[in-house]
Design a protein around this motif. Structure first.
Motif, short mmCIF file in Angstrom:
data_model
loop_
_atom_site.label_atom_id
_atom_site.label_comp_id
_atom_site.label_asym_id
_atom_site.label_seq_id
_atom_site.Cartn_x
_atom_site.Cartn_y
_atom_site.Cartn_z
N GLN A 53 -4.87 -4.75 2.32
CA GLN A 53 -4.17 -4.05 1.25
C GLN A 53 -4.96 -2.84 0.77
O GLN A 53 -4.39 -1.84 0.34
N VAL A 54 -6.28 -2.91 0.87
CA VAL A 54 -7.15 -1.88 0.29
C VAL A 54 -7.41 -0.75 1.28
O VAL A 54 -7.48 0.43 0.89
N LEU A 55 -7.57 -1.05 2.55
CA LEU A 55 -8.04 -0.05 3.52
C LEU A 55 -7.20 1.24 3.54
O LEU A 55 -7.77 2.33 3.59
N PRO A 56 -5.85 1.19 3.48
CA PRO A 56 -5.10 2.46 3.50
C PRO A 56 -5.31 3.31 2.24
O PRO A 56 -4.95 4.49 2.23
N LEU A 57 -5.88 2.72 1.19
CA LEU A 57 -6.00 3.42 -0.09
C LEU A 57 -7.35 4.07 -0.28
O LEU A 57 -7.64 4.60 -1.36
N LEU A 58 -8.17 4.07 0.76
CA LEU A 58 -9.52 4.63 0.63
C LEU A 58 -9.52 6.13 0.91
O LEU A 58 -8.96 6.57 1.92
N PRO A 59 -10.15 6.93 0.06
CA PRO A 59 -10.37 8.35 0.39
C PRO A 59 -11.31 8.47 1.57
O PRO A 59 -11.94 7.49 1.99
N GLY A 60 -11.43 9.68 2.10
CA GLY A 60 -12.33 9.89 3.23
C GLY A 60 -13.55 10.70 2.87
O GLY A 60 -14.45 10.87 3.69
N SER A 61 -13.60 11.23 1.65
CA SER A 61 -14.67 12.13 1.26
C SER A 61 -15.73 11.38 0.46
O SER A 61 -15.42 10.59 -0.44
N ALA A 62 -16.99 11.66 0.77
CA ALA A 62 -18.10 11.03 0.05
C ALA A 62 -18.20 11.49 -1.39
O ALA A 62 -18.96 10.91 -2.17
N ASP A 63 -17.46 12.56 -1.76
CA ASP A 63 -17.42 12.96 -3.16
C ASP A 63 -16.65 11.96 -4.01
O ASP A 63 -16.82 11.91 -5.23
N CYS A 64 -15.76 11.23 -3.37
CA CYS A 64 -14.95 10.23 -4.08
C CYS A 64 -15.67 8.88 -4.03
O CYS A 64 -16.67 8.70 -3.34
N ALA A 65 -15.13 7.93 -4.77
CA ALA A 65 -15.67 6.58 -4.77
C ALA A 65 -14.54 5.61 -5.10
O ALA A 65 -13.53 6.00 -5.69
N VAL A 66 -14.73 4.36 -4.71
CA VAL A 66 -13.70 3.34 -4.91
C VAL A 66 -14.34 2.12 -5.56
O VAL A 66 -15.38 1.63 -5.11
N PRO A 78 0.81 -1.22 0.00
CA PRO A 78 0.00 0.00 0.00
C PRO A 78 0.84 1.27 0.00
O PRO A 78 0.45 2.28 -0.60
N ALA A 79 2.01 1.23 0.66
CA ALA A 79 2.89 2.41 0.66
C ALA A 79 3.35 2.73 -0.75
O ALA A 79 3.43 3.90 -1.15
N GLU A 80 3.64 1.71 -1.52
CA GLU A 80 4.06 1.89 -2.92
C GLU A 80 2.93 2.50 -3.74
O GLU A 80 3.16 3.41 -4.55
N LEU A 103 0.23 9.90 -4.83
CA LEU A 103 0.64 11.24 -4.41
C LEU A 103 1.43 11.93 -5.52
O LEU A 103 1.26 13.14 -5.77
N ARG A 104 2.31 11.21 -6.18
CA ARG A 104 3.04 11.82 -7.30
C ARG A 104 2.07 12.25 -8.40
O ARG A 104 2.24 13.31 -9.00
N SER A 105 1.06 11.39 -8.66
CA SER A 105 0.09 11.73 -9.70
C SER A 105 -0.70 12.98 -9.33
O SER A 105 -1.17 13.71 -10.21
N LEU A 106 -0.85 13.21 -8.04
CA LEU A 106 -1.61 14.37 -7.57
C LEU A 106 -0.72 15.60 -7.38
O LEU A 106 -1.17 16.62 -6.85
N GLY A 107 0.54 15.52 -7.78
CA GLY A 107 1.40 16.70 -7.82
C GLY A 107 2.32 16.88 -6.64
O GLY A 107 2.95 17.93 -6.51
N VAL A 108 2.44 15.90 -5.78
CA VAL A 108 3.34 16.03 -4.63
C VAL A 108 4.76 15.70 -5.08
O VAL A 108 5.01 14.68 -5.73
N ALA A 109 5.70 16.57 -4.74
CA ALA A 109 7.09 16.33 -5.10
C ALA A 109 7.61 15.10 -4.37
O ALA A 109 7.28 14.88 -3.19
N PRO A 110 8.42 14.27 -5.02
CA PRO A 110 8.90 13.03 -4.38
C PRO A 110 9.57 13.26 -3.04
O PRO A 110 9.40 12.47 -2.11
N ASN A 111 10.33 14.39 -2.90
CA ASN A 111 11.04 14.61 -1.64
C ASN A 111 10.11 15.04 -0.51
O ASN A 111 10.51 15.11 0.64
N ASN A 112 8.85 15.36 -0.85
CA ASN A 112 7.88 15.77 0.17
C ASN A 112 6.88 14.68 0.53
O ASN A 112 5.95 14.91 1.29
#
Length: 776
Positions: A245-258, A195-197, A203-212
């Motif tokens: 494996q799935v639980l850490p990858l869930l968003p918290g907002s009801a606007d999203c879906a999985v 899940p960390a991978e 996060l990279r896809s969402l624009g977070v710099a790798p070092n952050n």
């Protein structure tokens, strides 16, 4: 102080605060109130039940310092945010927000678009597509938890294809875009994705710099939730190994879906991520399987090849209507113009193993897809699966699975639950399961790779379990008839048990288990268990008399006769021959029946065996019209059964003796013998036999001209037949009642009764139907 100067300072302070938090303002829902880091800390502290002083004491920070953070006069550091998360039990939410602020830069308004291409051919999933659309198509209109939908099913059933097709259908409704991750739940070489991978990728896809990007899964998950909060992102997680494996990858907002796919039933996710919903895929329906084959193969072969429709059906059936197998088969035809549909169907139905044929010529094989699921099983569950490959049928009960594995029923249920969760076995009823045809072939292949000793022991346990269980069921059906004692079972193997008042349950058990009995008897003979191979059909005989499943009755006894002859067992040979003759007699093949009864009479060493063989000869003589000859045989039969104290045998001979005297015109003798037979059957509480005797008494009363008594006896017979579920004798009683009603002038009731008889005869055995049809 100059009021204007004070006001300017306030404005400057507020504008500075706004600029400082502008980088994280996108965290909150667009158009809604922005929750700053300080406000988030205050809310989480209060939800945890901490006062500001209590938190300061736990954190070893001053109350004033924490107050300045809560009032947005101080920026919270990542290290302090982590410490607060630990103290408040907030699972990295503050640290994720702090890391997000540190990451710098806005996410921007460009939606992510990570979906692979949609499948070229998706057939027969309209209902499931509609269901997924219903569950996932309303971002921004939901409240509460994020909706999670799991598509599960056996390997090769088309879960990924359905998920990708639906995700493409829904992508336009998610302004934030679609994130996709292959979780490699059953990858043989790399193992499941960490899940960390996956979070790093998101996060990279969402624009977070790798070092952050934070180091821990919890911090990455918190940052991910913050980034997608209010953004309406669809997350597609393909081929999940398990819920953890799935639980850490869930968003918290009801606007999203999985949308998740998995070969396993993710029970933990259904509990932890409510309102999670499960959509299970099964193999295609035949018409849909044919359509998928036609689409991939193309129009020309389908329309020009002679007999293409029949070949398509044979091919689809051999592929078990499994989309992966169907596509591989169709591609082989489409890419090889000299390979016809009939050729491939013949290959699959010949001596070749279907798993060898169903290969795309490279790494994609049905066997390979199955192996990934098999290798992921715990050792004891994998052992149960491969031993199920020895089972000679499709559907099986918990008891049979337990016998194969040599474990108790409760353990077998647990092992089968593991296989059901992995969709390698399907539960089809209470304590009933089945293997898909191709999965059964794969399980058998794995069993052959095991030790010969393990296979032989499992088959021996299974055969003995069926002998003991069928014996118990038949005893419940006919408790006062003579029965053969079953063999002793291995320690820990538990046969099915039936109480004295469980007639219906015993009958249902026999009905369910019957389809596997011919291949099981053949398996016993092939394994050298020759004594068991004749004992199996003999144990089932009383059930055969009731239900008359001709094919199973005859096939099992033919195997039994050959097996007993092979080991020189005269007792078993004679018994099996007599039962085989009884089947042929009831089907109307009198010459073959008489031959088998005479052979049995020569072979049988005991009075009981000779008694039944002699009775069989008498039955054939009655059917041929030789009533005097039948009387002599029946009198000898009665003497033999009296010597061994077999009331059921004596009653059966008396009932047929009554038939013989009725046809000879001695109606008083016929009535006497028939009535005595009924009383004997009643004394041993034999449900089926009482109905059998009552119909014969009714025929004698009718021949005597006593139609009132005959009709009364028909009604009693029908009650007994229906209680015993003896539909054959019920049809006889209905036919006789209809004939009598016609004679007494009640044509309407007579026609109804004959039509009921006709319907039953047609359902049971069409060759019996013309007789009542002619009168009706």
């Amino acid at each position: 102080m100059n009021p204007l100067l004070g006001r300017a300072r306030d404005v400057h302070r507020e504008s500075s605060r706004g600029a400082r938090f502008d980088k994280v303002s996108d965290v909150s829902r667009p158009g809604g109130p922005c929750e700053s880091d300080g406000q988030l800390l205050r809310r989480l502290r209060r939800e945890a039940g901490f006062s500001l002083q209590q938190l300061a004491t736990v954190m070893h920070y001053s109350k004033g310092y924490l107050s300045r953070i809560e009032n947005d006069r101080k920026v919270i550091s990542v290290s302090l945010a982590r410490a607060c998360d630990a103290a408040l039990g907030t699972q990295g939410e503050l640290a994720g927000r702090a890391s997000l602020a540190l990451a710098g830069g806005r996410r921007g308004d460009v939606p992510v678009a990570q979906l692979p291409s949609a499948p070229a051919h998706l057939v027969g999933r309209d209902a499931q597509r509609a269901r997924l659309t219903e569950l996932l198509a309303a971002p921004g209109q939901r409240s509460g938890a994020v909706p999670v939908v799991c598509v599960d099913g056996p390997p090769g059933v088309g879960k990924t294809a359905l998920a990708l097709r639906c995700a493409h259908d829904l992508a336009g409704r998610y302004p934030g875009g679609v994130l996709f991750a292959g979780l490699r739940g059953y990858a043989a070489t790399t193992g499941p994705a960490d899940p960390a991978e996956v979070l790093d990728q998101f996060l990279r896809s969402l624009g977070v710099a790798p070092n952050n990007i934070p180091a821990t899964v919890e911090e990455r998950a918190a940052m991910f939730r913050s980034l997608v909060h209010g953004r309406a992102v669809l997350v597609v997680l393909d081929n999940a190994a398990d819920s953890r494996q799935v639980l850490p990858l869930l968003p918290g907002s009801a606007d999203c879906a999985v949308l998740v796919t998995s070969r396993r039933r993710l029970k933990g996710l259904l509990v932890a991520a409510a309102p999670a919903t499960c959509v299970t895929l099964r193999p295609l329906l035949p018409d849909d399987a044919h359509e998928l084959l036609r689409r991939v193969i193309g129009d020309e072969p389908v329309h020009t090849e002679p007999g293409a429709a029949e070949s398509l059906e044979s091919l689809a059936r051999r592929c078990g209507y499994l989309p992966l197998a169907l596509c591989i088969a169709a591609v082989r035809i489409a890419t090889n113009p000299h390979h016809t549909i009939a050729d491939l169907a013949s290959d699959l139905s010949g001596e070749n193993e279907p798993l060898d044929v169903l290969s795309a010529g490279d790494s994609l094989t049905v066997r390979g897809v199955f192996s990934h699921s098999y290798l992921a099983l715990r050792p004891e569950v994998a052992r149960q699966f491969r031993l199920l490959g020895l089972y000679p049928g499709a559907a099986f009960g918990v008891g049979a699975a337990a016998a194969l594995a040599g474990v108790g029923w409760s353990t077998a249920r647990r092992l089968l639950d593991g296989l059901t969760d992995a969709h390698l076995v399907e539960q089809v009823g209470r304590d009933r399961y089945q293997l898909h045809d191709l999965l059964r072939a794969y399980a058998a292949e794995q069993a052959r790779l095991g030790s010969p000793e393990e296979r032989a022991a499992a088959i021996h346990r299974l055969v003995d379990w069926y002998l003991a269980s069928a014996g118990a069921a038949v005893r419940a059906l006919t408790p006062r008839r003579p029965h053969w004692d079953p063999p002793a079972l291995d320690p820990g193997v538990e046969p099915a048990r039936f109480g004295p008042d469980e007639y219906e349950r015993a009958l249902r058990w026999c009905d369910l288990e019957l389809p596997a009995m011919v291949p099981l008897t053949r398996l016993a003979a092939d394994q050298g268990l020759h004594a068991r191979a004749w004992q199996l059909p003999v144990v089932w005989f009383d059930y055969f008399l009731l239900r008359r499943p001709w094919d199973e009755w005859i096939a099992m006894h033919e195997i039994g006769v050959a097996a007993a002859r092979r080991i020189g067992d005269d007792f078993g040979h004679g018994w099996a021959l007599t039962n085989l003759g009884a089947a042929h007699f009831r089907r109307g093949d009198l010459d073959l029946a008489e031959e088998q009864f005479r052979q049995a009479l020569e072979i049988c060493p005991g009075r009981t065996g000779r008694g039944w063989a002699t009775a069989g000869l008498a039955f054939t003589l009655i059917s041929r019209g030789d009533y005097r000859g039948a009387v002599g045989h029946l009198e000898r039969t009665i003497g033999l059964f009296y010597e061994v104290g077999m009331a059921y045998g004596v009653a059966t001979a008396l009932a047929n003796l009554g038939d013989a005297y009725r046809e000879l015109g001695d109606l008083d003798q016929a009535w006497t013998y028939g009535n005595e037979a009924h009383q004997l059957y009643a004394s041993i509480e034999d449900r089926q036999a009482q109905g059998y005797a009552l119909v014969r008494l009714a025929r004698t009363a009718h021949r005597r001209g006593d139609n009132a008594t005959a009709l009364h006896l028909c009604e009693r017979a029908l009650l007994a037949n229906r209680t015993a579920e003896d539909r054959w004798t019920e049809a006889d009683a209905l036919e006789l009642r209809g004939e009598i009603l016609y004679e007494v002038g009640d044509d309407s009731a007579g026609e109804r009764s004959l039509n009921e008889a006709l319907s039953l005869f047609q359902e049971l055995d069409a060759h019996r139907a013309p007789a009542p049809r002619a009168r009706a």
